[in-house]
Scaffold this active site. Structure first.
Site, PDB file in Angstrom:
ATOM      1  N   ASP A  47     -68.345  -2.853 -54.016  1.00  0.00           N
ATOM      2  CA  ASP A  47     -68.127  -4.276 -53.614  1.00  0.00           C
ATOM      3  C   ASP A  47     -69.043  -4.025 -52.744  1.00  0.00           C
ATOM      4  O   ASP A  47     -68.833  -4.040 -51.404  1.00  0.00           O
ATOM      5  CB  ASP A  47     -66.754  -4.298 -53.140  1.00  0.00           C
ATOM      6  N   TYR A  52     -72.842  -9.191 -45.945  1.00  0.00           N
ATOM      7  CA  TYR A  52     -72.783  -7.925 -46.025  1.00  0.00           C
ATOM      8  C   TYR A  52     -74.182  -7.400 -45.069  1.00  0.00           C
ATOM      9  O   TYR A  52     -74.185  -6.564 -44.460  1.00  0.00           O
ATOM     10  CB  TYR A  52     -72.308  -6.571 -46.959  1.00  0.00           C
ATOM     11  N   LYS A  83     -71.675 -10.905 -53.570  1.00  0.00           N
ATOM     12  CA  LYS A  83     -71.061 -12.661 -53.471  1.00  0.00           C
ATOM     13  C   LYS A  83     -71.802 -13.643 -52.974  1.00  0.00           C
ATOM     14  O   LYS A  83     -73.159 -12.949 -51.992  1.00  0.00           O
ATOM     15  CB  LYS A  83     -69.819 -12.517 -52.576  1.00  0.00           C
ATOM     16  N   HIS A 117     -68.016 -16.522 -52.971  1.00  0.00           N
ATOM     17  CA  HIS A 117     -67.419 -15.937 -51.607  1.00  0.00           C
ATOM     18  C   HIS A 117     -66.304 -16.554 -50.930  1.00  0.00           C
ATOM     19  O   HIS A 117     -65.220 -15.807 -50.611  1.00  0.00           O
ATOM     20  CB  HIS A 117     -68.448 -15.403 -50.247  1.00  0.00           C
TER      21      HIS A 117
HETATM   22  N1  NAP Z   1     -63.750 -11.279 -50.044  1.00  0.00           N
HETATM   23  C1  NAP Z   1     -64.189 -11.164 -48.648  1.00  0.00           C
HETATM   24  O1  NAP Z   1     -63.775 -12.127 -48.049  1.00  0.00           O
HETATM   25  C2  NAP Z   1     -63.480  -9.904 -48.227  1.00  0.00           C
HETATM   26  C3  NAP Z   1     -63.440  -9.721 -47.318  1.00  0.00           C
HETATM   27  C4  NAP Z   1     -62.798  -8.543 -46.648  1.00  0.00           C
HETATM   28  C5  NAP Z   1     -63.363  -6.964 -46.935  1.00  0.00           C
HETATM   29  N2  NAP Z   1     -63.526  -7.412 -48.502  1.00  0.00           N
HETATM   30  C6  NAP Z   1     -63.611  -6.294 -49.067  1.00  0.00           C
HETATM   31  O2  NAP Z   1     -63.235  -5.518 -49.866  1.00  0.00           O
HETATM   32  C7  NAP Z   1     -63.302  -4.503 -49.445  1.00  0.00           C
HETATM   33  C8  NAP Z   1     -61.961  -3.297 -48.368  1.00  0.00           C
HETATM   34  O3  NAP Z   1     -61.498  -4.336 -47.055  1.00  0.00           O
HETATM   35  P1  NAP Z   1     -61.942  -4.243 -45.346  1.00  0.00           P
HETATM   36  O4  NAP Z   1     -63.407  -3.186 -45.157  1.00  0.00           O
HETATM   37  O5  NAP Z   1     -61.675  -5.283 -45.139  1.00  0.00           O
HETATM   38  O6  NAP Z   1     -60.398  -2.877 -45.006  1.00  0.00           O
HETATM   39  P2  NAP Z   1     -59.860  -1.900 -45.519  1.00  0.00           P
HETATM   40  O7  NAP Z   1     -60.750  -1.105 -46.671  1.00  0.00           O
HETATM   41  O8  NAP Z   1     -58.255  -2.355 -45.733  1.00  0.00           O
HETATM   42  O9  NAP Z   1     -59.791  -1.319 -44.756  1.00  0.00           O
HETATM   43  C9  NAP Z   1     -60.913   0.006 -43.884  1.00  0.00           C
HETATM   44  C10 NAP Z   1     -60.319   0.926 -43.152  1.00  0.00           C
HETATM   45  O10 NAP Z   1     -59.209   1.408 -43.298  1.00  0.00           O
HETATM   46  C11 NAP Z   1     -60.644   3.091 -42.641  1.00  0.00           C
HETATM   47  N3  NAP Z   1     -60.072   3.893 -43.754  1.00  0.00           N
HETATM   48  C12 NAP Z   1     -60.408   4.043 -44.790  1.00  0.00           C
HETATM   49  N4  NAP Z   1     -59.570   4.598 -45.414  1.00  0.00           N
HETATM   50  C13 NAP Z   1     -58.586   5.619 -45.033  1.00  0.00           C
HETATM   51  C14 NAP Z   1     -58.094   7.001 -44.935  1.00  0.00           C
HETATM   52  N5  NAP Z   1     -58.405   7.565 -46.240  1.00  0.00           N
HETATM   53  N6  NAP Z   1     -57.290   7.292 -44.522  1.00  0.00           N
HETATM   54  C15 NAP Z   1     -57.051   6.473 -42.575  1.00  0.00           C
HETATM   55  N7  NAP Z   1     -58.396   5.384 -43.028  1.00  0.00           N
HETATM   56  C16 NAP Z   1     -59.247   5.144 -43.480  1.00  0.00           C
HETATM   57  C17 NAP Z   1     -61.718   2.093 -42.690  1.00  0.00           C
HETATM   58  O11 NAP Z   1     -62.508   3.588 -41.954  1.00  0.00           O
HETATM   59  P3  NAP Z   1     -63.358   4.463 -41.917  1.00  0.00           P
HETATM   60  O12 NAP Z   1     -64.403   3.460 -42.602  1.00  0.00           O
HETATM   61  O13 NAP Z   1     -64.216   4.555 -40.109  1.00  0.00           O
HETATM   62  O14 NAP Z   1     -63.085   5.616 -43.260  1.00  0.00           O
HETATM   63  C18 NAP Z   1     -61.934   1.384 -42.005  1.00  0.00           C
HETATM   64  O15 NAP Z   1     -61.593   0.995 -40.788  1.00  0.00           O
HETATM   65  C19 NAP Z   1     -64.343  -4.513 -47.933  1.00  0.00           C
HETATM   66  O16 NAP Z   1     -65.294  -3.635 -47.593  1.00  0.00           O
HETATM   67  C20 NAP Z   1     -64.861  -5.854 -48.937  1.00  0.00           C
HETATM   68  O17 NAP Z   1     -65.741  -5.057 -50.032  1.00  0.00           O
HETATM   69  C21 NAP Z   1     -63.739  -8.889 -49.013  1.00  0.00           C
END
Ligand code: NAP
Length: 289
Positions: A47, A52, A83, A117
């Site tokens: 994704d 990004y 997106k 987005h």
């Molecule tokens: N459409 C939108 O507006 C929107 C907004 C936000 C996000 N997104 C999408 O959703 C994806 C995920 O959301 P997000 O990046 O906001 O946050 P998330 O997946 O909820 O959390 C990511 C965080 O958790 C840590 N992490 C990952 N696996 C872990 C584990 N097993 N144990 C402990 N910590 C862990 C990561 O650290 P490390 O990376 O340092 O390992 C990072 O700091 C994004 O990357 C993006 O593709 C979309």
């Protein structure tokens, strides 16, 4: 078959792997490597977004994985999402933005899913963007189209377009046990729109929550794994992000975790509104401005 290819079927008949690697805040110089490692680990879904600034690098990682073993590693086994950012709403601007994303995806030929987005513009621009989306599906360069951060009112507006040919396959929204969005998710389900859970780990900010810790102990799993299993238990596509190689496998290896009704009730906080970033699902319609 890789566990990363365990899939749902979308409202257009195409399949989408249930777990995708999120790559927000994954710098370009890191994205190609972590996407490649994820695919080697078994992920089949990535994704990205124009916003990004890592689309090209994500596609580089995918094409490197295909080149590793072309007889077995097939482009059609990968699901690649990107997106269109808010600055490119409207028919012409969206067409240009998609062309730009396709150029960055040159190495992998086509885009599986394009999302708008967020709904943050106005009726005319959102409508124009959707018309452009539909044209790219007709051209075959984009397989599925959807939205992100749409509230019920935005979805109602879209579904009422007089020239709607293709309804959204996906609404990608922030969802986790501290931001349940029960009404919005039920609405999506009733319209055949699949929910994609973003920030499914609540950006790791709720690790240590007593109920989460208790469930991790009960199931003998990590707290992140329990949260990913929660999204799957709700029937959502789930997009955990990590740039840490050692977290790739645990975040995928969750399909055997079976949360009971009691587990869900313990974990879920339906009255909490814990957003970890923005929340454009509340963005006003023209009539509300
Ligand atoms: N459409 C939108 O507006 C929107 C907004 C936000 C996000 N997104 C999408 O959703 C994806 C995920 O959301 P997000 O990046 O906001 O946050 P998330 O997946 O909820 O959390 C990511 C965080 O958790 C840590 N992490 C990952 N696996 C872990 C584990 N097993 N144990 C402990 N910590 C862990 C990561 O650290 P490390 O990376 O340092 O390992 C990072 O700091 C994004 O990357 C993006 O593709 C979309």
């Amino acid at each position: 078959m890789s566990i990363g290819s365990i899939s749902y079927t979308l409202n257009n008949g195409l399949t989408i792997p249930k777990i995708g690697l999120g790559i927000y805040k994954t710098p370009p110089n890191v994205a190609a490597g972590i996407v490649y490692s994820a695919l080697v680990t078994g992920y089949r879904h990535v994704d990205s977004a124009e916003y990004y600034e890592n689309e090209e690098d994500a596609c580089e990682g995918i094409s490197k994985w295909i080149a590793l073993d072309p007889a077995n590693n097939k482009r059609e086994d990968i699901f690649y999402t990107t997106k269109v950012w808010d600055d490119y709403h409207g028919y012409e601007a969206t067409k240009k933005a998609i062309e730009g994303s396709l150029k960055k995806a040159e190495k992998i030929g086509y885009i599986d899913l394009i999302l708008l987005h967020s709904p943050s513009s106005d009726y005319e621009k959102r409508h124009g963007s959707w018309m452009a989306f539909q044209e790219f599906v007709a051209s075959g360069k984009v397989k599925s189209i959807g939205v992100s951060n749409y509230g019920i009112k935005h979805l109602e507006e879209l579904l009422a377009y007089p020239d709607l040919k293709i309804p959204p396959a996906i609404n990608q929204i922030e969802v986790h046990p501290w931001l349940m969005r029960s009404e919005l998710c039920a609405y999506c389900k009733s319209k055949g729109i699949m929910v994609e859970a973003y920030s499914p780990l609540a950006k790791a900010r709720k690790f240590g929550d007593p109920a989460l810790v208790a469930l991790a102990e009960k199931h003998g799993k990590g707290q992140g794994q329990i949260l990913i299993a929660w999204s799957l238990a709700k029937g959502y596509i789930v997009l955990p992000k990590t740039v840490t190689e050692s977290r790739l496998l645990p975040n995928l290896d969750v399909f055997e975790i079976k949360l009971t009704e009691e587990d869900l009730a313990l974990l879920e906080k339906p009255n909490e509104y814990f957003t970890t970033g923005w929340d454009p699902t509340t963005y006003p319609l023209d009539s509300e401005k």
